[in-house]
Scaffold this motif. Structure first.
Motif, PDB file in Angstrom:
ATOM      1  N   ARG A   1       4.749   6.204   3.733  1.00  0.00           N
ATOM      2  CA  ARG A   1       4.373   7.385   2.972  1.00  0.00           C
ATOM      3  C   ARG A   1       4.782   7.239   1.499  1.00  0.00           C
ATOM      4  O   ARG A   1       3.976   7.489   0.603  1.00  0.00           O
ATOM      5  CB  ARG A   1       5.052   8.612   3.600  1.00  0.00           C
ATOM      6  CG  ARG A   1       4.521   9.945   3.160  1.00  0.00           C
ATOM      7  CD  ARG A   1       5.445  11.072   3.565  1.00  0.00           C
ATOM      8  NE  ARG A   1       5.274  11.515   4.938  1.00  0.00           N
ATOM      9  CZ  ARG A   1       4.886  12.752   5.271  1.00  0.00           C
ATOM     10  NH1 ARG A   1       4.635  13.641   4.337  1.00  0.00           N
ATOM     11  NH2 ARG A   1       4.792  13.101   6.525  1.00  0.00           N
TER      12      ARG A   1
ATOM     13  N   LEU B   1       5.232   4.528  -0.061  1.00  0.00           N
ATOM     14  CA  LEU B   1       4.455   3.429  -0.608  1.00  0.00           C
ATOM     15  C   LEU B   1       3.060   3.889  -1.015  1.00  0.00           C
ATOM     16  O   LEU B   1       2.527   3.481  -2.046  1.00  0.00           O
ATOM     17  CB  LEU B   1       4.347   2.346   0.468  1.00  0.00           C
ATOM     18  CG  LEU B   1       4.384   0.886   0.078  1.00  0.00           C
ATOM     19  CD1 LEU B   1       5.604   0.566  -0.757  1.00  0.00           C
ATOM     20  CD2 LEU B   1       4.386   0.033   1.328  1.00  0.00           C
ATOM     21  N   ILE B   2       2.482   4.751  -0.169  1.00  0.00           N
ATOM     22  CA  ILE B   2       1.135   5.261  -0.448  1.00  0.00           C
ATOM     23  C   ILE B   2       1.156   6.141  -1.698  1.00  0.00           C
ATOM     24  O   ILE B   2       0.244   6.104  -2.517  1.00  0.00           O
ATOM     25  CB  ILE B   2       0.630   6.091   0.759  1.00  0.00           C
ATOM     26  CG1 ILE B   2       0.441   5.205   1.983  1.00  0.00           C
ATOM     27  CG2 ILE B   2      -0.654   6.841   0.426  1.00  0.00           C
ATOM     28  CD1 ILE B   2      -0.756   4.319   1.925  1.00  0.00           C
ATOM     29  N   VAL B   3       2.216   6.920  -1.823  1.00  0.00           N
ATOM     30  CA  VAL B   3       2.311   7.856  -2.943  1.00  0.00           C
ATOM     31  C   VAL B   3       2.633   7.131  -4.257  1.00  0.00           C
ATOM     32  O   VAL B   3       2.278   7.598  -5.331  1.00  0.00           O
ATOM     33  CB  VAL B   3       3.368   8.944  -2.636  1.00  0.00           C
ATOM     34  CG1 VAL B   3       3.593   9.842  -3.830  1.00  0.00           C
ATOM     35  CG2 VAL B   3       2.939   9.753  -1.421  1.00  0.00           C
ATOM     36  N   ALA B   4       3.270   5.957  -4.150  1.00  0.00           N
ATOM     37  CA  ALA B   4       3.731   5.254  -5.354  1.00  0.00           C
ATOM     38  C   ALA B   4       2.572   4.655  -6.153  1.00  0.00           C
ATOM     39  O   ALA B   4       1.472   4.493  -5.640  1.00  0.00           O
ATOM     40  CB  ALA B   4       4.698   4.140  -4.956  1.00  0.00           C
TER      41      ALA B   4
END
Lengths: 454, 454
Positions: A191, A193-196
């Motif tokens: 999660r 990682l996806i947002v970064a």
């Protein structure tokens, strides 16, 4: 993926079996592999030997590995004998390390050795390491198929790497960050990682202090950590702080089930024998020692009553209330045992404290005793044509016996737990039998003292 | 995120409290918000009222929502009175719908109404919908914060959308695919999405037949599905097949704990009273009805023995073996109960079948009876100077009583379960008491028949 509910299950199963019978490999593979692995397992175990033989011919070792991993240990041991060695080895190479270690750990050492020697060297070493951990520890239930990142990895690179490694890893939803010495230094959720942003570094988005467990921690502690923090997985570190594996939430669910089965086995003195799959003979073999041991304790009760044979010969009617006195003391103690077992399992006892527990239980016991004795001091004389003294004897015995019973029901399992003795000794029937003896002693002592008024 | 283990816990806690006392808001926020929410909760409940007041001033409603969600219902009800209404409403808007519904469901209707009327209309409607589902159903434990995709969405767009929606959704690891009527048509895991090419469509990578549960399914069935398939979440659909929510694995863990507590309460006739937090008085109030009911059943045992008063007056020694006979029958029945309760919970009974269970248990009972009677036919005459007849009476009673006890221990909970009567009636002590009565009848009948030889 096909969902098998009651409606379509029979029909679907029939078409799979028909395809298998007709040796229509393509149709069978299409239908069978469309199923969720869990349902594949359910269907597979319903097959007879010749049908199973055809399954081995239709599926690749990797495809069959999914089924094999879902079988019970007993079933694995049975079906492995039907596989040829090359197929088996290839299948092992596709299995997850923790499942394979569980299986090989159950085989005779020589057989396990043979298999391990034929496997890839790195995989074999992973399995040997897992087999070295004591049962019911984090090391024994962890898997070594996790993804480790470095602090300087770029988010875009990590996502690219996941594309390749995702199929092999047990979970990709938590990624653990290690330094050059493979020490655990952080955690990144998928999660995060996806947002970064793509150009961020792992160290910028990771959480730096990670909740972890040690390889030798009891599996119950691992389960507690995952439950407490609502984790999907928890990292396992060696004594040197190196990341060596992860335990995932689905494995923890199994641990919880196992521990509950143990707890219920203890409460009912049926430890190791609550499995329905056992034959009558095996179940009797496992349960008989408890029943016999308890019967010998019952002989102590017999001895207690034997001491009061004169009292009994004088007033045979006293025997009439033996079951009532025994039963009430036993039931009250069992209730307390349930409270203690449950609060040990849920960890509430640590918060509340032993002193408060004992005070609470003694208080409850006295109140229960008061209520029961009040009711019986009124009831007994009605049933036994005005025998007031008998009523007083029964009532006062109940008051004393119930107060003691709650304390016994609390103290015994706590002592056992503290001393880390096999807690089966603290089982319900043991406490009940102990409470029986005490209750009978109280009852006959009071009755003997008041004998002249009877 | 800071991990609080035994070593650094005290020290860290002290610095947090010092910052709070010094009214150093920045230091407090830095230290406190670095903690995992679970540890924030643990620390928060250790604060006194004036410290809590400062926490409310230092944290935003959204930040405090994380703590509030982790509190027990009783604590929530206490602390809500310390918050001003605007803060509380803002906090509610940040809470996940299922947690908020759980809390509001516990409040008096008028209070819940007031809060709901002040919240955003869409959120309020979500909560009202959740509150409408009966307790312990999928609808009652699900959350409505899930991410739904359309079949024609592109992978790259979905990943982009996740960047925005990830912070709000309960889980982003399973994404459910719905059609124009919001009917569930597929599922995509985040893993599938990561592995896929950016230009693929959702419909190309989704699994088309999804395992789901219905809103009115019992929470135990939901837990079974998640356990069986090792899911992280399961979608919940309405009667019309529309996707209305998801249940995540951490909620299921709580369900499992709850159900186990119920099971153990049943086995020990302490249903609803195994909570350690209750006062002595409350515990006694909840436990007394069981103990009293069982005591009245004990009066039936007394009646049975009363019928044989003549036999007892002739041979007082017979009373000596009452505890042994009763205890052994009770213990054997309790073992069987444990087997049945556990196999009902784990679903193994469905696979094995009732007929096989009964046959297994009868077989086990006969064997246990044979073993015990063999031991006692030898032991009793040794203890009671050669009284062979007494030995035969005790031994044959045990054989008959233990064979019956396993069958009673299996049949009663099964009947109760089938009839869907409150299963507390099938609790261990009830079965034990029933077995007591039967065992005593057997024992005294045999003894009376053989009276002339004693």
């Amino acid at each position: 993926m096909v969902k098998l509910d009651e409606k379509n299950k029979e029909e679907y199963t029939r078409s799979v079996i028909n395809a298998l019978k007709a040796e229509n490999i393509k149709a069978f593979r299409n239908l069978f592999l469309e199923l969720h692995p869990t349902d594949q397992v359910e269907l597979f175990v319903s097959f007879d030997q010749s049908q199973r033989q055809r399954v081995y011919e239709c599926l690749s070792p990797a495809e069959f590995a999914d089924i094999f991993q879902g079988l019970e240990l007993e079933q694995q041991k049975e079906y492995i004998t039907e596989l040829d060695q090359t197929f088996a080895i290839a299948m092992f190479n596709s299995m997850s390390a923790d499942d394979l270690a569980d299986f090989l750990g159950e085989l005779p050492d020589i057989m396990a050795e043979t298999y391990l020697n034929n496997m890839g060297q790195k995989d074999a070493q992973d399995i040997k390491n897992l087999l070295a951990y004591p049962d019911e520890t984090a090391g024994a239930i962890m898997t070594t198929e996790f993804i480790a990142l470095a602090t300087k990895d770029k988010v875009s690179h990590v996502l690219q790497r996941l594309k390749e490694q995702a199929p092999d890893a047990e979970t990709i939803y938590y990624l653990y960050v290690v330094n050059e010495q493979r020490k655990l230094v952080g955690v990144v959720s998928l999660r995060d990682l996806i947002v970064a942003r793509d150009d961020q570094l792992v160290e910028e988005i990771m959480s730096t202090r990670v909740v972890s467990v040690s390889v030798l921690d009891d599996q119950e502690e691992v389960a507690d950590v995952i439950k407490k923090y609502d984790f999907l997985a928890v990292p396992v570190i060696s004594k040197q702080g190196k990341l060596v594996g992860i335990v995932t939430v689905d494995d923890v669910m199994d641990v919880v089930e196992e521990e509950v089965t143990e707890d219920i086995g203890e409460i009912s003195a049926a430890r190791g024998a609550v499995d329905l799959q056992l034959s009558s003979f095996d179940a009797a073999k496992k349960r008989a020692p408890w029943i016999l041991m308890l019967a010998f304790l019952g002989l102590i009760s017999a001895g207690v009553i034997g001491q009061f044979e004169e009292t009994l010969e004088a007033v045979a009617r006293l025997a009439v209330f033996i079951p009532l006195i025994m039963g009430s003391a036993g039931n009250t103690g069992t209730q307390t045992l349930a409270v203690v077992v449950r609060s040990l399992a849920l960890g509430t006892l640590d918060r509340v404290g032993v002193g408060k527990l004992l005070k609470r239980e003694l208080g409850t016991g006295v109140m229960l005793g008061l209520i029961c004795s009040l009711v019986l001091v009124l009831t007994v004389p009605v049933i036994y044509d005005g025998d007031l003294v008998l009523g007083v004897i029964v009532a006062s015995s109940l008051l004393a016996a119930l107060s003691v019973a709650t304390v016994i029901g609390a103290i015994i399992p706590l002592i056992i737990n503290k001393l880390r003795i096999d807690p089966a000794v603290a089982s319900g029937p043991f406490i009940t039998t102990l409470n029986d003896i005490i209750a009978l002693l109280i009852y006959f002592s009071i009755a003997t003292a008041l004998l002249q008024y009877l």
